[in-house]
Design an enzyme around this catalytic site. Structure first.
Site, PDB file in Angstrom:
ATOM      1  N   GLY A 100     -27.235 -54.844  17.990  1.00 59.24           N
ATOM      2  CA  GLY A 100     -26.261 -55.730  18.611  1.00 59.24           C
ATOM      3  C   GLY A 100     -26.014 -55.320  20.050  1.00 59.24           C
ATOM      4  O   GLY A 100     -26.911 -54.834  20.738  1.00 59.24           O
ATOM      5  N   HIS A 101     -24.766 -55.487  20.486  1.00 60.04           N
ATOM      6  CA  HIS A 101     -24.420 -55.188  21.887  1.00 60.04           C
ATOM      7  C   HIS A 101     -24.783 -53.759  22.268  1.00 60.04           C
ATOM      8  O   HIS A 101     -25.254 -53.494  23.365  1.00 60.04           O
ATOM      9  CB  HIS A 101     -22.919 -55.400  22.112  1.00 60.04           C
ATOM     10  N   VAL A 102     -24.526 -52.824  21.369  1.00 69.59           N
ATOM     11  CA  VAL A 102     -24.782 -51.416  21.689  1.00 69.59           C
ATOM     12  C   VAL A 102     -26.209 -51.016  21.291  1.00 69.59           C
ATOM     13  O   VAL A 102     -26.943 -50.426  22.089  1.00 69.59           O
ATOM     14  CB  VAL A 102     -23.758 -50.497  20.985  1.00 69.59           C
TER      15      VAL A 102
ATOM     16  N   LYS B 290      -2.619 -48.744  18.764  1.00 70.14           N
ATOM     17  CA  LYS B 290      -3.419 -49.883  18.322  1.00 70.14           C
ATOM     18  C   LYS B 290      -2.475 -51.016  17.972  1.00 70.14           C
ATOM     19  O   LYS B 290      -1.304 -50.778  17.640  1.00 70.14           O
ATOM     20  CB  LYS B 290      -4.219 -49.469  17.072  1.00 70.14           C
TER      21      LYS B 290
ATOM     22  N   GLY C  87     -29.014 -51.619  13.374  1.00 71.26           N
ATOM     23  CA  GLY C  87     -28.150 -52.564  14.083  1.00 71.26           C
ATOM     24  C   GLY C  87     -28.535 -52.680  15.541  1.00 71.26           C
ATOM     25  O   GLY C  87     -28.436 -51.723  16.303  1.00 71.26           O
TER      26      GLY C  87
HETATM   27  P1  NAD Z   1     -22.462 -55.976  17.228  1.00 65.26           P
HETATM   28  O1  NAD Z   1     -21.735 -56.793  16.233  1.00 65.26           O
HETATM   29  O2  NAD Z   1     -22.849 -56.566  18.533  1.00 65.26           O
HETATM   30  O3  NAD Z   1     -23.807 -55.379  16.586  1.00 65.26           O
HETATM   31  C1  NAD Z   1     -23.918 -54.967  15.256  1.00 65.26           C
HETATM   32  C2  NAD Z   1     -25.328 -55.318  14.810  1.00 65.26           C
HETATM   33  O4  NAD Z   1     -25.534 -54.783  13.502  1.00 65.26           O
HETATM   34  C3  NAD Z   1     -25.562 -56.818  14.717  1.00 65.26           C
HETATM   35  O5  NAD Z   1     -26.766 -57.166  15.383  1.00 65.26           O
HETATM   36  C4  NAD Z   1     -25.670 -57.068  13.203  1.00 65.26           C
HETATM   37  O6  NAD Z   1     -26.551 -58.141  12.888  1.00 65.26           O
HETATM   38  C5  NAD Z   1     -26.203 -55.737  12.726  1.00 65.26           C
HETATM   39  N1  NAD Z   1     -25.953 -55.469  11.307  1.00 65.26           N
HETATM   40  C6  NAD Z   1     -24.880 -55.803  10.554  1.00 65.26           C
HETATM   41  N2  NAD Z   1     -25.029 -55.377   9.289  1.00 65.26           N
HETATM   42  C7  NAD Z   1     -26.211 -54.745   9.246  1.00 65.26           C
HETATM   43  C8  NAD Z   1     -26.936 -54.094   8.210  1.00 65.26           C
HETATM   44  N3  NAD Z   1     -26.472 -54.033   6.962  1.00 65.26           N
HETATM   45  N4  NAD Z   1     -28.135 -53.541   8.508  1.00 65.26           N
HETATM   46  C9  NAD Z   1     -28.621 -53.616   9.758  1.00 65.26           C
HETATM   47  N5  NAD Z   1     -27.992 -54.219  10.774  1.00 65.26           N
HETATM   48  C10 NAD Z   1     -26.820 -54.794  10.515  1.00 65.26           C
HETATM   49  O7  NAD Z   1     -21.562 -54.677  17.440  1.00 65.26           O
HETATM   50  P2  NAD Z   1     -21.647 -53.632  18.631  1.00 65.26           P
HETATM   51  O8  NAD Z   1     -20.649 -53.978  19.674  1.00 65.26           O
HETATM   52  O9  NAD Z   1     -23.067 -53.420  19.009  1.00 65.26           O
HETATM   53  O10 NAD Z   1     -21.091 -52.323  17.891  1.00 65.26           O
HETATM   54  C11 NAD Z   1     -21.887 -51.631  16.956  1.00 65.26           C
HETATM   55  C12 NAD Z   1     -21.056 -50.556  16.277  1.00 65.26           C
HETATM   56  O11 NAD Z   1     -20.557 -49.660  17.264  1.00 65.26           O
HETATM   57  C13 NAD Z   1     -19.821 -51.071  15.530  1.00 65.26           C
HETATM   58  O12 NAD Z   1     -19.582 -50.234  14.426  1.00 65.26           O
HETATM   59  C14 NAD Z   1     -18.708 -50.899  16.543  1.00 65.26           C
HETATM   60  O13 NAD Z   1     -17.452 -50.759  15.906  1.00 65.26           O
HETATM   61  C15 NAD Z   1     -19.125 -49.608  17.219  1.00 65.26           C
HETATM   62  N6  NAD Z   1     -18.603 -49.462  18.580  1.00 65.26           N
HETATM   63  C16 NAD Z   1     -18.874 -50.412  19.513  1.00 65.26           C
HETATM   64  C17 NAD Z   1     -18.372 -50.259  20.805  1.00 65.26           C
HETATM   65  C18 NAD Z   1     -18.666 -51.285  21.883  1.00 65.26           C
HETATM   66  O14 NAD Z   1     -18.430 -50.989  23.066  1.00 65.26           O
HETATM   67  N7  NAD Z   1     -19.189 -52.440  21.549  1.00 65.26           N
HETATM   68  C19 NAD Z   1     -17.604 -49.123  21.137  1.00 65.26           C
HETATM   69  C20 NAD Z   1     -17.369 -48.144  20.147  1.00 65.26           C
HETATM   70  C21 NAD Z   1     -17.878 -48.335  18.863  1.00 65.26           C
END
Ligand code: NAD
Length: 349
Positions: free
Chosen positions: A186-188, A80, A184
């Protein structure tokens, strides 16, 4: 501050510190273990308040990558990088290029991908100085979404197949009418909601942004829930897809679910919470195993592969989870501990 004696040092192979006066770059690269291959891991930019904070973060994260890569069946080790500074106000193209040179100075021992604070465009700037960045040109994809370097579609697909396998294992059921609470969108999380909806699951969703909730309500007939109420629902599955450390003793006490399977990193506030979940009979999919679709994607973009091979590799997440559940059950040990044990066997700790 001592590095060798640091509580997170854990036999790291290489820790490199770098400062570039001209651009103002200050960064650290940590390579935890390369038994399975060169170290792959994201580069994060964060306004660290002290060297100690940055060192702790980079050591902890790079070790996590060794375990994640081993469990995802990648021929890669764990590493990292962290860059000091606020990504909104202190990021410059010069710093990104200087970071590329720093990465290049390790001659491929560390291969960088994206992490918080950095974008694909930042990695492209680094890539002007080194070949050892990945996730900047995506050739393969797992569905009709454009392959643009964003690993979220693959992460969501991996969480979906892992969640489905866990429900089958713990509830002897497919996803039809299974109630899933997603924290949550978001993207995932939003993509996971789409997969689950297509299989007939009933969704309960929360987010801190109301437009995300409205989208899931209108597109997937989801039921909106206030962020604070997500732990109290009478549902089958909890899918944390927002932030880490949400599985505290207090929150676990509130949960009525049979399965926890979601994308968020570092879901357990403490490792001991894993045993608490086992005691409550909850099947917990260890986070770094179920959310490995993204790193599998990044790995495949850097080798000669195909859409089918990428997809099949991600689908193996379900087999890995089943191996963990069976071992956890026969030994009476929490799934997070078993996952660590299997990873250590694989990378040869
Ligand atoms: P993102 O930032 O796109 O989505 C996170 C979502 O959670 C957002 O819509 C945000 O508004 C919401 N959120 C934040 N605080 C909150 C709360 N207290 N209650 C409810 N919702 C809340 O992130 P992402 O890329 O979707 O990733 C989500 C999680 O998965 C993160 O922990 C990230 O580290 C993990 N992750 C993501 C990936 C990836 O490919 N994007 C890969 C491995 C792990």
């Amino acid at each position: 501050m001592s590095v060798f004696e640091h509580s997170e040092f854990d036999e790291h192979e290489h820790v490199a510190f770098h400062q570039d006066k001209a651009s103002g770059l200050k960064a650290i690269i940590a390579v935890h273990n390369s038994n399975l291959g060169n170290a792959l891991g994201g580069c994060r930019m964060w306004p660290y308040l002290s060297d100690e904070e940055a060192v702790r973060d980079v050591l902890r994260l790079s070790k996590g990558m060794t375990y994640k890569a081993a469990m995802a069946g990648l021929k890669q080790g764990g590493g990292k990088a962290v860059i000091f500074g606020n990504p909104r106000t202190e990021k410059t193209p010069e710093k990104m290029r200087a970071m590329g040179k720093f990465i290049d100075s390790l001659s491929g021992q560390y291969i960088s991908a994206e992490d918080s604070g950095l974008t694909v465009d930042d990695l492209k700037l680094m890539g002007q100085q080194t070949d050892f960045v990945s996730g900047i040109q995506a050739k393969y994809h797992i569905n009709s979404e454009p392959a643009d370097g964003n690993p979220a579609p693959s992460t969501a697909y991996g969480v979906y197949v892992g969640l489905k396998a866990t429900v089958k294992y713990a509830m002897k059921s497919d996803l039809k009418d299974v109630k899933v609470a997603i924290q949550g969108l978001g993207h995932v999380g939003m993509r996971l909601a789409k997969h689950l909806h297509s299989q007939g699951a009933k969704l309960y969703v929360t987010d801190i942004h109301s437009e995300n909730i409205e989208k899931a309500v209108s597109e997937f007939s989801a039921i909106a829930v206030a962020p604070n109420n997500i732990y109290d629902l009478d549902v089958d599955v909890f899918a944390p897809c927002a932030m880490g450390a949400i599985l505290t003793e207090e929150n676990v006490d509130r949960l009525k679910v049979k399965v926890i399977a979601g994308a968020a990193n570092n879901q357990l506030a403490k490792e001991s919470v894993g045993q608490l979940l086992a005691g409550k009979g909850i099947a917990y999919a260890p986070d770094y195993v179920i959310n490995a679709g993204g790193i599998i994607d990044i790995y495949h973009q850097s080798i000669a592969s195909s859409d089918r091979e990428l997809r099949e590799h991600i689908e193996k997440i379900s087999n890995t989870l089943l191996e963990i559940y069976h071992r956890a059950q026969s030994q009476g040990i929490a799934t997070n501990i078993i996952a660590n044990e299997i990873a250590e066997e694989r990378f040869g700790k």
